[in-house]
Design an enzyme around this catalytic site. Structure first.
Site, PDB file in Angstrom:
ATOM      1  N   ASP A   1     -32.772 -26.015  54.087  1.00 16.65           N
ATOM      2  CA  ASP A   1     -33.279 -24.612  53.315  1.00 16.65           C
ATOM      3  C   ASP A   1     -33.794 -23.683  54.350  1.00 16.65           C
ATOM      4  OD1 ASP A   1     -33.220 -24.259  50.659  1.00 16.65           O
ATOM      5  OD2 ASP A   1     -35.195 -25.261  50.279  1.00 16.65           O
TER       6      ASP A   1
ATOM      7  N   GLU B   1     -32.876 -18.538  49.154  1.00 19.73           N
ATOM      8  CA  GLU B   1     -32.979 -18.113  47.504  1.00 19.73           C
ATOM      9  C   GLU B   1     -32.857 -16.714  47.524  1.00 19.73           C
ATOM     10  OE1 GLU B   1     -36.748 -19.051  46.730  1.00 19.73           O
ATOM     11  OE2 GLU B   1     -36.922 -21.186  47.193  1.00 19.73           O
TER      12      GLU B   1
ATOM     13  N   ASP C   1     -37.290 -26.565  51.121  1.00 14.83           N
ATOM     14  CA  ASP C   1     -38.564 -26.224  52.125  1.00 14.83           C
ATOM     15  C   ASP C   1     -39.811 -26.498  51.006  1.00 14.83           C
ATOM     16  OD1 ASP C   1     -38.129 -24.497  49.830  1.00 14.83           O
ATOM     17  OD2 ASP C   1     -38.072 -22.624  50.846  1.00 14.83           O
ATOM     18  N   SER C   2     -39.679 -27.250  50.200  1.00 13.91           N
ATOM     19  CA  SER C   2     -40.516 -28.002  49.303  1.00 13.91           C
ATOM     20  C   SER C   2     -41.338 -29.028  49.985  1.00 13.91           C
ATOM     21  CB  SER C   2     -39.821 -28.651  47.898  1.00 13.91           C
ATOM     22  OG  SER C   2     -38.741 -29.504  48.400  1.00 13.91           O
TER      23      SER C   2
ATOM     24  N   GLU D   1     -32.530 -22.836  38.920  1.00 11.89           N
ATOM     25  CA  GLU D   1     -33.775 -23.489  38.708  1.00 11.89           C
ATOM     26  C   GLU D   1     -34.534 -22.998  37.657  1.00 11.89           C
ATOM     27  OE1 GLU D   1     -36.337 -24.131  42.339  1.00 11.89           O
ATOM     28  OE2 GLU D   1     -37.970 -24.932  41.168  1.00 11.89           O
TER      29      GLU D   1
ATOM     30  N   LYS E   1     -29.173 -23.358  52.411  1.00 18.31           N
ATOM     31  CA  LYS E   1     -29.404 -22.728  51.288  1.00 18.31           C
ATOM     32  C   LYS E   1     -30.508 -21.781  51.328  1.00 18.31           C
ATOM     33  CE  LYS E   1     -31.954 -24.900  48.059  1.00 18.31           C
ATOM     34  NZ  LYS E   1     -33.208 -23.965  47.875  1.00 18.31           N
TER      35      LYS E   1
HETATM   36  O1  KIV Z   1     -37.009 -26.781  48.239  1.00 13.43           O
HETATM   37  C1  KIV Z   1     -36.518 -27.574  47.352  1.00 13.43           C
HETATM   38  O2  KIV Z   1     -36.913 -28.593  47.160  1.00 13.43           O
HETATM   39  C2  KIV Z   1     -35.640 -26.819  46.256  1.00 13.43           C
HETATM   40  C3  KIV Z   1     -35.093 -27.580  45.294  1.00 13.43           C
HETATM   41  C4  KIV Z   1     -36.226 -27.524  44.287  1.00 13.43           C
HETATM   42  C5  KIV Z   1     -33.773 -27.174  44.786  1.00 13.43           C
HETATM   43  O3  KIV Z   1     -35.146 -25.716  46.760  1.00 13.43           O
END
Ligand code: KIV
Length: 279
Positions: free
Chosen positions: A89, A121, A50-51, A188, A119
């Protein structure tokens, strides 16, 4: 929309799970078709993080990501890869409220992209969601330590594992994610020794980012790693290329040639007499 079909040779979540303690697992984020094509031969796992909301869309935090955004980028990465395990994500707001909401969002991501896993969090606080998604036959990667979706709540990007209380909480999170059935977990922004101890403590592979070289694998944000990031570059990033300067230099040369009428030259235009048209 029909999911992308994998070739059958893709690395799956179970393959990643089996790599605990073995050759380090190579992971990078990817958000687009061309980048996925370039990275796929070199990595074990591509994360559609989600970055993407910050890196490609210019949002201040990852809270700018939506389910639709993650699905569109997940589809592009699936089209551009044939080998890597693709993990998408779950954006903030798509899983926290209940296990039912988490399962519905995860199912939508997998059905519309064809990705191998999702994924999310959190640790103890999302264990119920992880267990429910896994029970629905969708593999889940956890994400503990610094959690970018919580930076506003935490008052910034704060490194984890600097107090006894925080270390104990990190171990509880790691254990909860493992017990809930995750196939691996990202750690992280966590003190090196703590990430290393957690790696030895749990049986699922840990994937480090700003964590420890002892983790079972490493991940970086692709734009950070190739020197494309135009804003803050975190301390833990190693830049393996500097595409910022390459692109800026190309744009400057192009601008000079257009202004000086040097581009397009004879090689980049069509004449009436040159016979067959060549593109
Ligand atoms: O969103 C992302 O890029 C991440 C990585 C930093 C692991 O969760």
């Amino acid at each position: 929309m029909a999911p992308e079909r994998s070739t059958g040779n893709r690395i799956g979540a179970k393959d990643i799970r089996r790599r605990k303690g073995g050759v380090p697992i190579v992971c990078l984020t990817a958000y687009t078709y061309p980048i996925a094509r370039m990275l796929d031969p070199h990595v074990d796992l591509l994360l559609v993080g989600d970055s993407v909301a910050m890196v490609l869309h210019g949002h201040a935090t990852t809270l700018g990501a939506s389910l639709e955004m993650m699905i569109a980028h997940g589809q592009a990465v699936m089209r551009g890869s044939t080998k890597a395990c693709v993990v998408v994500d779950m954006p903030a707001g798509s899983y926290e409220t209940s296990a039912a909401e988490a399962v519905a969002s995860a199912r939508r991501i997998v059905e519309e992209t064809g990705c191998q896993a999702v994924k999310l969090e959190g640790g103890v606080d999302v264990a119920e969601q992880i267990a429910a998604i896994v029970a629905g036959a969708i593999p889940v990667m956890g994400h503990i330590g610094l959690q970018p979706q919580s930076v506003e709540k935490d008052g910034g990007y704060k490194i984890k594992g600097r107090t006894e209380e925080n270390i104990a909480a990190l171990f509880r999170d790691a254990e909860a994610v493992e017990k809930a059935g995750a196939f691996s977990v990202v750690i992280e922004g966590t003190v090196e020794a703590v990430a290393s101890d957690i790696t030895r403590h749990i049986v699922i592979p840990t994937i480090g980012i700003g964590a420890s070289g002892d983790c079972d694998g490493q991940i970086l944000v692709i734009d950070d790693m190739i020197g494309m990031t135009v804003d803050r570059v975190p301390k833990f990033v190693k830049e393996y290329a500097n595409l910022r300067d390459t692109i800026s230099d190309a744009a400057a040369r192009y601008a000079a040639e257009v202004r000086g009428r040097a581009f397009p030259g004879p090689d980049h235009v069509f004449s009436a007499t040159s016979g067959k048209d060549k593109e």
